[in-house]
Write a protein that holds these residues in place. Structure first.
Motif, PDB file in Angstrom:
ATOM      1  N   TYR A 148       5.078   6.039  10.169  1.00  0.00           N
ATOM      2  CA  TYR A 148       6.329   5.286  10.320  1.00  0.00           C
ATOM      3  C   TYR A 148       6.254   4.471  11.603  1.00  0.00           C
ATOM      4  O   TYR A 148       5.394   4.715  12.457  1.00  0.00           O
ATOM      5  N   ALA A 177       7.221   3.618   2.025  1.00  0.00           N
ATOM      6  CA  ALA A 177       7.163   5.090   2.057  1.00  0.00           C
ATOM      7  C   ALA A 177       6.725   5.667   0.719  1.00  0.00           C
ATOM      8  O   ALA A 177       6.216   6.791   0.662  1.00  0.00           O
ATOM      9  N   SER A 224       4.147  11.485  10.997  1.00  0.00           N
ATOM     10  CA  SER A 224       5.178  12.520  10.860  1.00  0.00           C
ATOM     11  C   SER A 224       4.617  13.913  11.126  1.00  0.00           C
ATOM     12  O   SER A 224       3.516  14.248  10.677  1.00  0.00           O
ATOM     13  N   GLU A 271      10.432  -2.281  13.707  1.00  0.00           N
ATOM     14  CA  GLU A 271       9.628  -3.121  12.814  1.00  0.00           C
ATOM     15  C   GLU A 271       9.156  -4.415  13.500  1.00  0.00           C
ATOM     16  O   GLU A 271       8.286  -5.109  12.970  1.00  0.00           O
TER      17      GLU A 271
END
Lengths: 420, 63
Positions: B34, B7, B27, B38
């Motif tokens: 994002y 980030a 976002s 994962e």
């Protein structure tokens, strides 16, 4: 001409001037030679600066925002300035957040980011589509147009006016001074006059902000008039600097991108047909045109402490020009970098810059590009460029764009779209 | 395969979302990327590799 006198990366003096007509004519060759022979070049022009042309060096500088400052210091009394993102610094006009460091930068970006994030931009697509259709309506029955005047300059300006909340019919008065300013060479006596043309914009911002304070609306001017950064209302200077940055970013850069793409697609009808047949290629083609033409070819930083970037030492106070246009054709990063491949991917270009100053309007630019090119390919699919009438910007130090792109096409029918 | 976005490095170039829109989200606040999960399903591994090679900031790591 760019001349090379040394292959030593640590002592590589060159004559380099990105404001000349020569640079406009031969920048790909100039940057190729610099990258190969002198990727960290030093020129004495404009009080001296480094020219970085490798993609990895450009990213290395851009990511170290604590060492390389974008801040512009303006001396209003003497009408001079230092620092900022252009070499040399142009007059006393400062753009924020582009010419701000932290913590100032973060406050401003938090204040406006959401308005330019993907969701907010998607919500504006329908309006951009309608404006684009209306602009094509105005020329489609005649069989000819100037792509710059009639479309690529108009649409970004209209969308920007819409975002701000300015009356749409004033778009030319707002866009023209920016348009003229970016292509007039700074050595040209007309440059000072074009910069004064920005006064109209400043006056209109002041007027509309005053109105929004009394009668708020749902627009960007209202946000500027009534919003707060870190708990404080914006000062008049902040409002001017921020609106200048948004308008300057909005009105001419996407214009240049779409203009270059229309010329290339006009000259490469096979690839144009491929894009017509497979519209899913559009987002990839968009990135490729950004890479290949780098609408903003270079921006600068100033080292605020002695700093090293991958073995390259930049001393405190030295300026660095990040030649995005050079990095975007770096063979270390791109296969066949001098070729346009509309389906190129991966494509890690820095056409939107890198580091924290990544172009705020990048999602807006992509959306407007897709709408403009998509509409032309649907409704004017057989257009031809009048090559003799093409007029490029004399100086591309600000934006790599075109003054005029005359074109012909088979006339078609209006769809009845309006600009309102 | 697992994928992680740094980030601090991600700046919202959005090339990962072009490489693999099924996994990389952007976002609504600032366009930064994002992932919800994962863990990369095998059918998306090649696309995620392309995302890694597409990121101008070098912000995506796989393991």
């Amino acid at each position: 001409m760019t001349e090379f006198s040394s292959k030593d990366a640590k002592a590589c003096p060159v004559h380099f001037d990105h404001h000349t007509v020569d640079h406009t004519k031969q920048w790909p060759e100039t940057y190729r030679k610099l990258r190969e022979e002198c990727p960290r070049a030093w020129t004495d022009n404009y009080d001296g600066f480094w020219v970085a042309t490798r993609l990895s060096d450009i990213v290395g500088v851009a990511q170290q925002s604590d060492a390389f400052s974008a801040h512009k210091e303006v001396d209003f009394e003497n009408g001079t300035s230092t620092g900022g993102v252009t070499i040399p610094p142009a007059g006393t006009t400062r753009g924020i957040p582009n010419e701000a460091d932290n913590p100032e930068w973060e406050g401003i970006r938090r204040f406006i980011n959401r308005r330019f994030a993907p969701r907010a931009i998607e919500e504006r697509r329908a309006k951009a589509k309608q404006f684009t259709a209306a602009l094509v309506d105005m020329v489609i029955e005649t069989g000819e147009c100037d792509f710059v005047d009639d479309l690529t300059s108009a649409l970004p300006a209209l969308v920007t006016m819409e975002i701000f909340g300015f009356p749409l019919d004033e778009w030319r008065k707002f866009a023209d001074p920016f348009h003229t300013m970016v292509f007039t060479p700074i050595h040209d006596p007309a440059f000072a006059e074009t910069v004064r043309g920005l006064d109209y914009f400043r006056e209109r911002v002041d007027e509309e902000i005053a109105k929004r304070r009394i009668e708020p609306k749902d627009d960007f001017l209202t946000l500027l008039a009534t919003g707060e950064i870190n708990g404080e209302p914006l000062t008049w200077q902040q409002i001017r600097d921020l609106s200048f940055n948004i308008l300057a970013g909005g009105v001419d850069t996407t214009t240049a991108l779409a203009s270059n793409a229309l010329i290339w697609l006009g000259r490469n009808p096979g690839e144009r047909q491929r894009l017509i047949d497979d519209p899913d290629l559009m987002p990839f083609a968009c990135e490729e045109f950004i890479r290949f033409y780098s609408p903003i070819g270079a921006l600068s930083r100033t080292a605020i402490k002695d700093t090293e970037v991958d073995g390259w030492t930049i001393r405190k106070g030295e300026r660095v020009l990040m030649a995005y246009a050079g990095g975007n054709r770096d063979p270390e990063a791109f296969e066949d970098p001098e070729q346009v491949k509309i389906d190129r991917f991966p494509n890690k270009h820095v056409g939107f810059g890198a580091g924290m100053h990544r172009c705020l309007g990048s999602f807006l630019a992509r959306m407007m590009f897709q709408e403009m090119i998509g509409e032309v390919l649907r409704r004017l699919p057989d257009y031809t460029i009048d090559e003799d009438g093409l007029r490029q910007y004399p100086s591309i130090s600000g934006v790599n764009g075109w003054i005029s792109i005359p074109a012909h096409f088979t006339p078609g029918a209006k769809v009845g779209a309006v600009i309102e | 395969m697992k994928v992680r976005i740094d980030a601090d490095l991600c700046q919202g170039h959005a090339m990962c979302a072009l490489a693999c829109p099924e996994l990389f989200q952007l976002s609504d606040e600032d366009g930064h990327a994002y992932v919800e999960d994962e863990n990369v399903p095998p059918e998306y591994e090649a696309a995620v590799e392309r995302a890694v090679r597409s990121c101008p900031e070098g912000a995506i790591q796989t393991s």
